[in-house]
Design a protein around this motif. Structure first.
Motif, PDB file in Angstrom:
ATOM      1  N   UNK A 127       0.808  -1.223   0.000  1.00 33.58           N
ATOM      2  CA  UNK A 127       0.000   0.000   0.000  1.00 33.58           C
ATOM      3  C   UNK A 127       0.841   1.273   0.000  1.00 33.58           C
ATOM      4  N   UNK A 128       2.039   1.219   0.576  1.00 34.73           N
ATOM      5  CA  UNK A 128       2.906   2.399   0.678  1.00 34.73           C
ATOM      6  C   UNK A 128       4.310   1.934   1.062  1.00 34.73           C
ATOM      7  N   UNK A 129       5.277   2.856   1.018  1.00 34.75           N
ATOM      8  CA  UNK A 129       6.625   2.500   1.460  1.00 34.75           C
ATOM      9  C   UNK A 129       6.695   2.091   2.931  1.00 34.75           C
ATOM     10  N   UNK A 130       5.679   2.449   3.711  1.00 34.27           N
ATOM     11  CA  UNK A 130       5.656   2.100   5.132  1.00 34.27           C
ATOM     12  C   UNK A 130       4.877   0.815   5.416  1.00 34.27           C
ATOM     13  N   UNK A 131       4.404   0.141   4.383  1.00 31.95           N
ATOM     14  CA  UNK A 131       3.625  -1.088   4.548  1.00 31.95           C
ATOM     15  C   UNK A 131       4.462  -2.118   5.313  1.00 31.95           C
ATOM     16  N   UNK A 132       3.947  -2.683   6.405  1.00 26.48           N
ATOM     17  CA  UNK A 132       4.704  -3.666   7.190  1.00 26.48           C
ATOM     18  C   UNK A 132       5.148  -4.883   6.369  1.00 26.48           C
ATOM     19  N   UNK A 133       4.360  -5.278   5.391  1.00 25.76           N
ATOM     20  CA  UNK A 133       4.759  -6.413   4.549  1.00 25.76           C
ATOM     21  C   UNK A 133       5.948  -6.063   3.663  1.00 25.76           C
ATOM     22  N   UNK A 134       6.030  -4.820   3.249  1.00 24.61           N
ATOM     23  CA  UNK A 134       7.194  -4.370   2.487  1.00 24.61           C
ATOM     24  C   UNK A 134       8.425  -4.395   3.376  1.00 24.61           C
ATOM     25  N   UNK A 135       8.268  -3.939   4.609  1.00 23.72           N
ATOM     26  CA  UNK A 135       9.399  -3.961   5.544  1.00 23.72           C
ATOM     27  C   UNK A 135       9.889  -5.389   5.771  1.00 23.72           C
ATOM     28  N   UNK A 136       8.964  -6.331   5.857  1.00 27.22           N
ATOM     29  CA  UNK A 136       9.346  -7.745   6.011  1.00 27.22           C
ATOM     30  C   UNK A 136      10.078  -8.243   4.771  1.00 27.22           C
ATOM     31  N   UNK A 142      17.563  -8.496   3.045  1.00 24.80           N
ATOM     32  CA  UNK A 142      18.765  -8.254   3.850  1.00 24.80           C
ATOM     33  C   UNK A 142      19.378  -9.575   4.315  1.00 24.80           C
ATOM     34  N   UNK A 143      18.545 -10.520   4.691  1.00 32.15           N
ATOM     35  CA  UNK A 143      19.059 -11.848   5.075  1.00 32.15           C
ATOM     36  C   UNK A 143      19.750 -12.524   3.890  1.00 32.15           C
ATOM     37  N   UNK A 144      19.190 -12.376   2.697  1.00 33.45           N
ATOM     38  CA  UNK A 144      19.830 -12.917   1.492  1.00 33.45           C
ATOM     39  C   UNK A 144      21.190 -12.264   1.305  1.00 33.45           C
ATOM     40  N   UNK A 145      21.258 -10.935   1.485  1.00 31.88           N
ATOM     41  CA  UNK A 145      22.537 -10.236   1.399  1.00 31.88           C
ATOM     42  C   UNK A 145      23.537 -10.810   2.410  1.00 31.88           C
TER      43      UNK A 145
END
Length: 170
Positions: A127-136, A142-145
């Motif tokens: 829904x937005x850059x702040x969407x919790x699913x986007x953060x997940x 990041x874990x892949x990195x």
């Protein structure tokens, strides 16, 4: 197209070139390096992507995406200087390799954000850059990195004495 300005379209295309070049480095050489043509394309396209991104203000004024561009540029400069200059001695190949990989990861944050807050059309995934699913999702990237960086460090360690990541101008 997808609500992109002309600058936004150029910026996106440059980012895609960088992602493809970086992927080629990982698949062919196991790391991004200034010693390969694909590595130089990655670095050049990343610099142009970051600089062009500083001119995009779709979400208002200076924001986290602009700060990320600056951090990515600094990361690239440090990585290239460390790789070429060996300023950190035996740590140089490790710092350069992880730094270049980190700059590759940085591409995925705005790329994922901008893509999936627009697509699919009419019902974007986030829904937005702040969407919790986007953060997940960014957390998973990041874990892949981290796993990739650990594998690269392990490979460098196995080659003890290697002055820089495998790479060639080809």
């Amino acid at each position: 197209m997808f609500g992109l300005s002309a600058l936004g379209l150029v910026h996106t295309l440059l980012g895609l070139v960088a992602l493809v070049a970086g992927a080629r480095c990982f698949l062919r050489d196991g790391a991004i390096s200034t010693r390969s043509r694909a590595g130089l394309v990655f670095i050049g396209a990343t610099v142009l992507t970051c600089v062009s991104g500083l001119g995009i203000f779709q979400r208002g004024g200076f924001n986290i995406a602009h700060a990320l561009s600056i951090v990515a540029l600094v990361t690239l400069v440090i990585s290239a200087l460390v790789e070429r200059g060996q300023v950190l001695g035996r740590l140089s190949p490790y710092v350069a390799t992880v730094g270049f990989s980190l700059s590759y990861f940085f591409h995925w944050i705005p790329g994922t954000t901008e893509t999936f807050t627009r697509i699919p059309l009419g019902a974007p995934l986030f829904s937005s850059p702040e969407d919790p699913n986007l953060e997940k999702t960014v957390g998973v990237l990041f874990l892949v990195f981290l796993v990739g960086a650990a594998v690269q460090v392990w490979r460098l360690r196995q080659r003890q004495g290697c002055p820089a990541p495998a790479g060639r101008l080809a």
